[in-house]
Design a protein around this motif. Sequence first.
Motif, short mmCIF file in Angstrom:
data_model
loop_
_atom_site.label_atom_id
_atom_site.label_comp_id
_atom_site.label_asym_id
_atom_site.label_seq_id
_atom_site.Cartn_x
_atom_site.Cartn_y
_atom_site.Cartn_z
N GLU A 185 14.67 3.22 -7.97
CA GLU A 185 14.75 4.40 -7.11
C GLU A 185 13.42 5.15 -7.17
O GLU A 185 12.59 4.91 -8.06
CB GLU A 185 15.90 5.31 -7.52
N HIS A 186 13.21 6.07 -6.24
CA HIS A 186 11.97 6.83 -6.17
C HIS A 186 12.24 8.33 -6.05
O HIS A 186 13.19 8.74 -5.38
CB HIS A 186 11.15 6.45 -4.92
N GLY A 187 11.33 9.12 -6.63
CA GLY A 187 11.16 10.52 -6.29
C GLY A 187 9.75 10.68 -5.75
O GLY A 187 8.81 10.08 -6.29
N LEU A 188 9.57 11.46 -4.69
CA LEU A 188 8.28 11.52 -3.99
C LEU A 188 7.99 12.93 -3.54
O LEU A 188 8.89 13.65 -3.10
CB LEU A 188 8.35 10.57 -2.78
N LEU A 189 6.71 13.32 -3.63
CA LEU A 189 6.25 14.60 -3.09
C LEU A 189 5.01 14.35 -2.25
O LEU A 189 4.01 13.80 -2.74
CB LEU A 189 5.92 15.59 -4.21
N MET A 190 5.05 14.75 -0.97
CA MET A 190 3.87 14.66 -0.11
C MET A 190 2.85 15.70 -0.55
O MET A 190 3.18 16.89 -0.67
CB MET A 190 4.26 14.90 1.34
N LEU A 191 1.61 15.27 -0.78
CA LEU A 191 0.55 16.17 -1.23
C LEU A 191 -0.37 16.59 -0.10
O LEU A 191 -0.80 17.74 -0.03
CB LEU A 191 -0.28 15.50 -2.34
N ASP A 192 -0.73 15.66 0.78
CA ASP A 192 -1.68 15.93 1.87
C ASP A 192 -1.30 15.09 3.07
O ASP A 192 -0.69 14.02 2.95
CB ASP A 192 -3.11 15.57 1.47
N GLY A 193 -1.74 15.55 4.24
CA GLY A 193 -1.57 14.77 5.45
C GLY A 193 -0.12 14.61 5.84
O GLY A 193 0.75 15.41 5.48
N GLY A 194 0.16 13.57 6.60
CA GLY A 194 1.52 13.34 7.05
C GLY A 194 1.66 11.98 7.69
O GLY A 194 0.73 11.17 7.72
N PRO A 229 -6.51 11.77 5.96
CA PRO A 229 -5.77 10.91 5.03
C PRO A 229 -4.46 11.56 4.59
O PRO A 229 -4.30 12.78 4.62
CB PRO A 229 -6.73 10.74 3.85
N ALA A 230 -3.53 10.72 4.18
CA ALA A 230 -2.25 11.18 3.64
C ALA A 230 -2.14 10.74 2.19
O ALA A 230 -2.60 9.64 1.83
CB ALA A 230 -1.08 10.62 4.45
N ARG A 231 -1.56 11.61 1.36
CA ARG A 231 -1.35 11.27 -0.05
C ARG A 231 0.04 11.70 -0.47
O ARG A 231 0.53 12.75 -0.05
CB ARG A 231 -2.33 12.01 -0.97
N TYR A 232 0.66 10.88 -1.33
CA TYR A 232 1.89 11.35 -1.98
C TYR A 232 1.95 10.87 -3.41
O TYR A 232 1.35 9.86 -3.79
CB TYR A 232 3.15 10.96 -1.19
#
Length: 246
Positions: A185-194, A229-232
């Motif tokens: 399973e994953h937990g995720l947080l978007m940091l930048d971009g989309g 760029p996008a980061r998570y």
Amino acid sequence: MNHLAAFGATRSDIKPRHALLTPESHEWITQPDWPGAELAWLISPDLGAQLAMGIVRCAEAYEAQPPAKGIARFLFCLEGHARLTDGTVLSPEDFCFQPPGLGGGLHFTAGAKAVVFEWRFLPRGPLPNPVHGSLKKIAGRPLRGDDRLVVQKMLPEDSSFDFEFNIMNFQPGASLAYVETHFMEHGLLMLDGGGVYRLDRDWYPVTAGDAIWMGPHVPQWFGALGRSPARYLICKNYNRSPLSPR
């Protein structure tokens, strides 16, 4: 009040096997183990998850208690500073891992903000040592040979660790190579971009500040959109068999 809340709307979406948790629906609470802080717990076992993930913030300096017995903690600093019991100071984009019973509490400066993960640690031999580091010192590796998609691994590649914490970096237009399905399973947080995240049969526009829970075996895929760029930050249970006891 934001325009979504003003009309009783939210982008958050909770499904039996996945969840999108967006900032306009965060519920900020206080808890005795985090005196002086506000927390928004976004992922918990009540969803069906094996981990808890939350955002912690504070107006004044405060001390966080060590994790409960048998619980491991990983913290990624978003704003301000945190100090470990050994005197190490964490600045934005620094991180720490505290195994059960090791690492102690945390002191946060006024205005600090961090994302915190806690889970019941599944040992395999001796416990690993506490870890702290800075993202800027971690070299990125192209994922499956794609130099537009770079991963930074924050924990050692050592089987004593039962979770993995990574930063995924996508250039505009980059995407995961295929739709993934697996028992982790994953937990995720978007940091930048989309971009767009596929979870099961649903497709979600996502942007910085959004959080996601992905349960075991949920089909998942991400593609970065826009000009930046996008980061998570993403975690997953790792180094353990699907038959390992929980």
